[in-house]
Design an enzyme around this catalytic site. Structure first.
Site, PDB file in Angstrom:
ATOM      1  N   HIS A  65       0.850  -1.185   0.000  1.00  0.00           N
ATOM      2  CA  HIS A  65       0.000   0.000   0.000  1.00  0.00           C
ATOM      3  C   HIS A  65       0.884   1.234   0.000  1.00  0.00           C
ATOM      4  O   HIS A  65       2.110   1.137   0.079  1.00  0.00           O
ATOM      5  CB  HIS A  65      -0.980   0.003   1.169  1.00  0.00           C
ATOM      6  CG  HIS A  65      -0.366   0.049   2.533  1.00  0.00           C
ATOM      7  ND1 HIS A  65       0.423  -0.965   3.043  1.00  0.00           N
ATOM      8  CD2 HIS A  65      -0.443   0.990   3.515  1.00  0.00           C
ATOM      9  CE1 HIS A  65       0.802  -0.657   4.269  1.00  0.00           C
ATOM     10  NE2 HIS A  65       0.301   0.528   4.577  1.00  0.00           N
ATOM     11  N   HIS A 100       1.416   3.946   1.966  1.00  0.00           N
ATOM     12  CA  HIS A 100       1.922   4.712   3.106  1.00  0.00           C
ATOM     13  C   HIS A 100       3.442   4.868   3.044  1.00  0.00           C
ATOM     14  O   HIS A 100       4.154   3.960   2.617  1.00  0.00           O
ATOM     15  CB  HIS A 100       1.506   4.060   4.419  1.00  0.00           C
ATOM     16  CG  HIS A 100       0.058   4.298   4.751  1.00  0.00           C
ATOM     17  ND1 HIS A 100      -0.627   3.557   5.694  1.00  0.00           N
ATOM     18  CD2 HIS A 100      -0.842   5.211   4.275  1.00  0.00           C
ATOM     19  CE1 HIS A 100      -1.873   4.000   5.776  1.00  0.00           C
ATOM     20  NE2 HIS A 100      -2.028   4.992   4.930  1.00  0.00           N
ATOM     21  N   ASP A 130       5.821   4.722   5.162  1.00  0.00           N
ATOM     22  CA  ASP A 130       6.694   3.761   5.820  1.00  0.00           C
ATOM     23  C   ASP A 130       6.677   2.395   5.120  1.00  0.00           C
ATOM     24  O   ASP A 130       7.191   1.412   5.656  1.00  0.00           O
ATOM     25  CB  ASP A 130       6.332   3.611   7.307  1.00  0.00           C
ATOM     26  CG  ASP A 130       4.919   3.109   7.541  1.00  0.00           C
ATOM     27  OD1 ASP A 130       4.057   3.299   6.662  1.00  0.00           O
ATOM     28  OD2 ASP A 130       4.664   2.524   8.618  1.00  0.00           O
ATOM     29  N   HIS A 131       6.128   2.371   3.908  1.00  0.00           N
ATOM     30  CA  HIS A 131       6.159   1.163   3.076  1.00  0.00           C
ATOM     31  C   HIS A 131       6.736   1.439   1.696  1.00  0.00           C
ATOM     32  O   HIS A 131       7.190   0.515   1.029  1.00  0.00           O
ATOM     33  CB  HIS A 131       4.752   0.572   2.946  1.00  0.00           C
ATOM     34  CG  HIS A 131       4.215   0.053   4.240  1.00  0.00           C
ATOM     35  ND1 HIS A 131       4.157  -1.283   4.550  1.00  0.00           N
ATOM     36  CD2 HIS A 131       3.753   0.706   5.337  1.00  0.00           C
ATOM     37  CE1 HIS A 131       3.669  -1.436   5.763  1.00  0.00           C
ATOM     38  NE2 HIS A 131       3.423  -0.238   6.270  1.00  0.00           N
ATOM     39  N   HIS A 187      -7.497  -1.164   5.831  1.00  0.00           N
ATOM     40  CA  HIS A 187      -6.474  -0.243   6.339  1.00  0.00           C
ATOM     41  C   HIS A 187      -6.355   0.944   5.392  1.00  0.00           C
ATOM     42  O   HIS A 187      -6.346   2.105   5.824  1.00  0.00           O
ATOM     43  CB  HIS A 187      -5.145  -0.990   6.463  1.00  0.00           C
ATOM     44  CG  HIS A 187      -4.002  -0.153   6.941  1.00  0.00           C
ATOM     45  ND1 HIS A 187      -3.960   0.414   8.196  1.00  0.00           N
ATOM     46  CD2 HIS A 187      -2.841   0.221   6.329  1.00  0.00           C
ATOM     47  CE1 HIS A 187      -2.839   1.093   8.337  1.00  0.00           C
ATOM     48  NE2 HIS A 187      -2.145   1.002   7.222  1.00  0.00           N
ATOM     49  N   ASP A 202      -0.037  -4.076   6.307  1.00  0.00           N
ATOM     50  CA  ASP A 202      -0.668  -3.621   7.546  1.00  0.00           C
ATOM     51  C   ASP A 202      -2.113  -4.109   7.676  1.00  0.00           C
ATOM     52  O   ASP A 202      -2.896  -3.501   8.417  1.00  0.00           O
ATOM     53  CB  ASP A 202      -0.659  -2.088   7.614  1.00  0.00           C
ATOM     54  CG  ASP A 202       0.720  -1.517   7.897  1.00  0.00           C
ATOM     55  OD1 ASP A 202       1.661  -2.305   8.111  1.00  0.00           O
ATOM     56  OD2 ASP A 202       0.856  -0.277   7.884  1.00  0.00           O
ATOM     57  N   HIS A 262       5.177  -4.833  10.760  1.00  0.00           N
ATOM     58  CA  HIS A 262       5.552  -4.110  11.987  1.00  0.00           C
ATOM     59  C   HIS A 262       5.742  -5.071  13.155  1.00  0.00           C
ATOM     60  O   HIS A 262       5.077  -6.109  13.238  1.00  0.00           O
ATOM     61  CB  HIS A 262       4.480  -3.087  12.370  1.00  0.00           C
ATOM     62  CG  HIS A 262       4.373  -1.934  11.441  1.00  0.00           C
ATOM     63  ND1 HIS A 262       5.156  -0.804  11.548  1.00  0.00           N
ATOM     64  CD2 HIS A 262       3.573  -1.724  10.358  1.00  0.00           C
ATOM     65  CE1 HIS A 262       4.838   0.048  10.588  1.00  0.00           C
ATOM     66  NE2 HIS A 262       3.873  -0.491   9.856  1.00  0.00           N
TER      67      HIS A 262
END
Length: 257
Positions: free
Chosen positions: A54, A56, A58-59, A113, A137, A175
């Site tokens: 996805h 975001h 942090d990905h 999410h 996530d 995570h």
């Protein structure tokens, strides 16, 4: 296919898939580029694919730099993430298949999410082996992702797809949230002996700074409250026998925990 887990940021994992025979690699959700580049130099492999679950940051934060170093790399993501993933060239939908080396991954569309979230599932190659699920996530060890762009109904449908996979599937979530997830889980499913044991085991692991990812899907089915919306104990906690409402109320409790 070897899987190398790279811890980054405060609690993220990047996963590097490595074919030592062909000296090639693919990366799942590169939050940062530098740890990936260092590992690629160490294993002497070329990066051929970026598999994003996805959009975001942090990905996908490492995408741009990785593309600069490996201009021929192919960048994959969900079709609904068009325009939100840096460098995306392949737009995947439910039921698509992608190749890495001699392995084929099935694509799951998992809104909840985010509206565009996908997962990559590599089935086992022979009986007795584990499948490999890279679920970003959506499903965590002991938990699930917050609902930023989706509805509880969508998330239950998405988690149901993952819950239907074989028990011996390895869950490579993005995570290291396991201990905090289980700390919450025992408050809503207190009589679950499997959960109590897992909580103690994970506390011991984290005391030694050991990773808890990957987890095993069969363990998740027994201990993860977000896969157990049909259980009377969770329904009693949520004061509902409706699975969507049960999930939504438990998710709301976690958001405020």
């Amino acid at each position: 296919m070897q899987i190398i887990r790279l811890p980054v940021l405060s609690d993220n994992y990047i996963f590097l898939l490595h074919d030592p025979q062909k000296n090639i690699a693919a990366v799942v959700d590169p939050a940062e580029a530098q740890p990936v580049l260092e590992e690629l130099r160490k294993i002497k492999a070329d990066l051929v694919a970026i598999f994003n679950t996805h959009h975001h940051g942090d990905h996908v934060g490492g995408n741009t730099q990785l593309i600069k170093v490996f201009p021929d790399v192919k960048v994959y993501g969900g079709a609904e993430d068009r325009g939100r993933i840096p460098g995306q060239q392949v737009f995947l939908q439910e039921g698509d298949c992608i190749q890495f080396s001699d392995r084929t991954a099935n694509i799951f569309f998992l809104p909840g999410h985010t509206r565009a979230h996908i997962a990559y599932y590599f089935p086992p190659q022979s009986p007795g082996e584990s499948g490999e699920l890279f679920c970003g996530d959506t499903l965590f060890a002991g938990g699930c992702g917050r609902l930023f762009e989706g509805t509880p109904e969508q998330m239950v449908d998405s988690l149901s797809k993952l819950r239907a996979l074989p028990d011996h599937t390895r869950v490579w979530c993005a995570h290291e949230y396991t201990l905090s997830n289980l700390r919450f889980a025992v408050t809503v499913d207190a009589e679950n002996a499997d959960l109590q044991k897992r909580y103690q085991d994970v506390k011991a692991q984290r005391d030694k700074l050991e990773p808890t990812v990957p987890s095993i899907l069969g363990v998740e089915k027994l201990t993860n409250p977000f896969l157990r919306w049909n259980e009377p104990s969770l329904q009693a906690t949520a004061k509902s026998k409706d699975k969507i409402q049960t999930f939504a109320r438990i998710r709301g409790m976690k958001d405020n925990f």
